[in-house]
Design an enzyme around this catalytic site. Structure first.
Site, PDB file in Angstrom:
ATOM      1  N   TYR A 283       0.909  -1.371   0.065  1.00 44.54           N
ATOM      2  CA  TYR A 283       0.118  -0.045   0.129  1.00 44.54           C
ATOM      3  C   TYR A 283       0.932   1.233   0.053  1.00 44.54           C
ATOM      4  O   TYR A 283       0.347   2.387  -0.266  1.00 44.54           O
ATOM      5  CB  TYR A 283      -0.931  -0.093   1.266  1.00 44.54           C
ATOM      6  CG  TYR A 283      -2.095  -1.035   1.220  1.00 44.54           C
ATOM      7  CD1 TYR A 283      -2.214  -1.722  -0.161  1.00 44.54           C
ATOM      8  CD2 TYR A 283      -2.821  -1.391   2.255  1.00 44.54           C
ATOM      9  CE1 TYR A 283      -3.451  -2.644  -0.090  1.00 44.54           C
ATOM     10  CE2 TYR A 283      -3.600  -2.293   2.171  1.00 44.54           C
ATOM     11  CZ  TYR A 283      -4.008  -3.088   1.301  1.00 44.54           C
ATOM     12  OH  TYR A 283      -4.791  -4.092   1.047  1.00 44.54           O
TER      13      TYR A 283
ATOM     14  N   LYS B 232       3.518 -15.248   1.434  1.00 48.07           N
ATOM     15  CA  LYS B 232       3.393 -16.148  -0.007  1.00 48.07           C
ATOM     16  C   LYS B 232       4.982 -16.332  -0.309  1.00 48.07           C
ATOM     17  O   LYS B 232       5.276 -15.760  -1.584  1.00 48.07           O
ATOM     18  CB  LYS B 232       2.708 -15.262  -0.958  1.00 48.07           C
ATOM     19  CG  LYS B 232       1.177 -15.215  -0.472  1.00 48.07           C
ATOM     20  CD  LYS B 232       0.494 -16.752  -0.980  1.00 48.07           C
ATOM     21  CE  LYS B 232       0.435 -16.911  -2.526  1.00 48.07           C
ATOM     22  NZ  LYS B 232       0.011 -18.048  -2.633  1.00 48.07           N
TER      23      LYS B 232
ATOM     24  N   ASP C 145      -2.862 -17.973   1.297  1.00 52.20           N
ATOM     25  CA  ASP C 145      -4.103 -18.429   0.708  1.00 52.20           C
ATOM     26  C   ASP C 145      -4.813 -19.635   1.424  1.00 52.20           C
ATOM     27  O   ASP C 145      -5.663 -19.881   1.909  1.00 52.20           O
ATOM     28  CB  ASP C 145      -3.705 -18.943  -0.931  1.00 52.20           C
ATOM     29  CG  ASP C 145      -2.404 -19.710  -1.045  1.00 52.20           C
ATOM     30  OD1 ASP C 145      -1.818 -19.661   0.082  1.00 52.20           O
ATOM     31  OD2 ASP C 145      -2.472 -20.246  -2.098  1.00 52.20           O
TER      32      ASP C 145
ATOM     33  N   ASP D 251      -5.221  -7.221   5.627  1.00 51.70           N
ATOM     34  CA  ASP D 251      -6.397  -6.495   5.499  1.00 51.70           C
ATOM     35  C   ASP D 251      -7.379  -7.461   5.081  1.00 51.70           C
ATOM     36  O   ASP D 251      -8.650  -7.638   5.639  1.00 51.70           O
ATOM     37  CB  ASP D 251      -6.311  -5.725   4.244  1.00 51.70           C
ATOM     38  CG  ASP D 251      -7.224  -4.589   3.996  1.00 51.70           C
ATOM     39  OD1 ASP D 251      -8.014  -4.692   4.511  1.00 51.70           O
ATOM     40  OD2 ASP D 251      -7.034  -3.700   2.777  1.00 51.70           O
TER      41      ASP D 251
ATOM     42  N   ASP E  26     -10.448  -9.087   7.576  1.00 47.89           N
ATOM     43  CA  ASP E  26     -11.918  -9.162   7.450  1.00 47.89           C
ATOM     44  C   ASP E  26     -12.765 -10.376   7.315  1.00 47.89           C
ATOM     45  O   ASP E  26     -13.815 -10.234   7.933  1.00 47.89           O
ATOM     46  CB  ASP E  26     -12.244  -8.222   6.054  1.00 47.89           C
ATOM     47  CG  ASP E  26     -12.230  -6.623   6.210  1.00 47.89           C
ATOM     48  OD1 ASP E  26     -11.820  -6.298   7.177  1.00 47.89           O
ATOM     49  OD2 ASP E  26     -12.674  -6.143   5.194  1.00 47.89           O
TER      50      ASP E  26
END
Ligand code: NAD
Length: 366
Positions: free
Chosen positions: A142, A193, A225, A249, A253
């Protein structure tokens, strides 16, 4: 007992209504001799823009920097949709995160037994769930440069975001996760990852180095994942999950929704410990926004806000027992069948913001 300084920033919309319930709780705790908090309130978001033309004034920023903890409500609303970008309500929150250097975002996912049937997952998968996601908040894709869209001149464009992590950023967030795991289930999963990303390779290398300093905590690597899949398959296998800004993020959620409504979700953002005092800068806030659709009606659920304050008790003031009591009081009123409109279920009694806040305090004093 040393007096602890709180700085309250209720913000806009339901922020003021739910913060009022935290103020009552602080007053009650002080009167009961359980705490010795002093507190001051300031303006952030749209209300600050109306008052001083900025999303937070310099004077309030200074108070936030001087406080032992900042308790934040929510900002924003249609009234300020057209204010200049630099002064938009969210700029106040971003400024706080930046100036307080809050690099660790803590999002617990706790399933209250009384709400287990409201989860999208089966009761047996979520009942008793208590996960903490520790998300790196100030680095990663980000913020990394270059970050741009360029014209290629052939009618095509090219977009670039850059995932960057330096080892010190990974080290400090992992240490937060391991420190917290020591106070909980003593298990850390680090999600990255590393199979396809160099930043993941470094993340895993540093996480393993940190783990060596915490031999009392079990350390597991998990691909991000697979972590997403396991969160909805068997979430109770997790205790603390540490991960980068992007994966955090998404994973936080997903984990949050295991437990039901937005009105229930607290969060904390922590900075580095001060080398001389060991104290961290910290900001506590509900995950939800200012809910303009219900603002001013007295129906907002104050639980996320009160639970955020409980996190302050736990993480800024080491008042672990008191934090447990506040969380048990929340579970207690839910167990008694009290519900705000957003979590209303058949056979329960619907209450407004003030009645829910009062019921939590009554449970604490029982
Ligand atoms: P929101 O979280 O404010 O509301 C989403 C929905 O959830 C609404 O229907 C709302 O009524 C409901 N809801 C949220 N909190 C609730 C509570 N405590 N009790 C009962 N119901 C609750 O998100 P939004 O509608 O997308 O955004 C509204 C405003 O809030 C916007 O201006 C947005 O920019 C801002 N916002 C601020 C923050 C923040 O301050 N950290 C976060 C998200 C959104």
């Amino acid at each position: 007992m040393m007096s602890e300084k709180l700085f309250l920033l209720p913000g806009d919309g339901i922020g003021t209504e739910i913060m009022a319930e935290v103020v009552k709780l602080i007053e009650w705790l002080n009167a009961a001799g359980k705490t010795d908090f002093t507190y001051e309130s300031g303006l952030v978001g749209g209300c600050a823009y109306d008052a001083c033309g900025e999303a937070i004034s310099e004077a309030d920023m200074a108070k936030a920097l001087a406080a032992d903890a900042v308790i934040f409500g929510a900002v924003g609303g249609p009234k300020w949709d057209d204010v200049p970008y630099e002064q938009r309500p969210e700029a106040g929150l971003l400024r706080l995160r930046k100036d307080l250097q809050l690099f660790a975002n803590l999002r617990p996912a706790i399933c209250y037994p009384a709400l287990a049937d409201a989860s999208a997952l089966k009761r047996e998968l979520v009942e008793g769930l208590d996960i903490l996601i520790v998300r790196e908040l100030t680095g990663g894709v980000y913020f990394g440069e270059p970050k741009e869209i360029t014209e290629l001149g052939n009618g095509q464009k090219r977009a670039v975001d850059t995932q960057v992590y330096e080892s010190y950023e990974i080290d400090r967030i992992c240490r937060v996760a391991f420190d917290l795991a020591r106070t909980r289930g003593k298990l850390v999963h680090s999600a990255d990852k590393k199979n396809v990303m160099k930043s993941g390779v470094l993340w895993d290398e540093v996480a393993h180095q940190v783990a060596r300093d915490y031999t009392d905590v079990t350390f597991e690597h998990i691909l991000a994942d697979n972590c997403a899949m396991q969160l909805v398959r068997n979430p109770k296998q997790f205790d603390v999950i540490v991960t980068d800004n992007l994966f955090g993020d998404i994973l936080s959620d997903a984990a949050a929704m295991l437990t039901g409504s937005l009105g229930m979700l607290p969060s904390a953002s922590l900075g580095a410990p001060d080398p001389s005092t060991g104290k961290r800068k910290a900001l506590y806030e509900p995950v939800h926004g200012s809910a303009p659709d219900i603002a001013g009606k007295g129906v907002a659920n104050p639980i996320a806000m009160v639970a955020s304050f409980a996190m302050a008790l736990r993480y800024s003031f080491n008042m672990v027992e008191l934090a447990d009591q506040v969380e048990a009081a929340i579970a207690g009123v839910l167990g008694d069948g009290l519900r705000s409109a957003d979590i209303m279920q058949d056979g329960c009694r619907q209450v407004g913001t003030e009645e829910m806040g009062a019921a939590i305090i009554a449970k604490l004093s029982a």
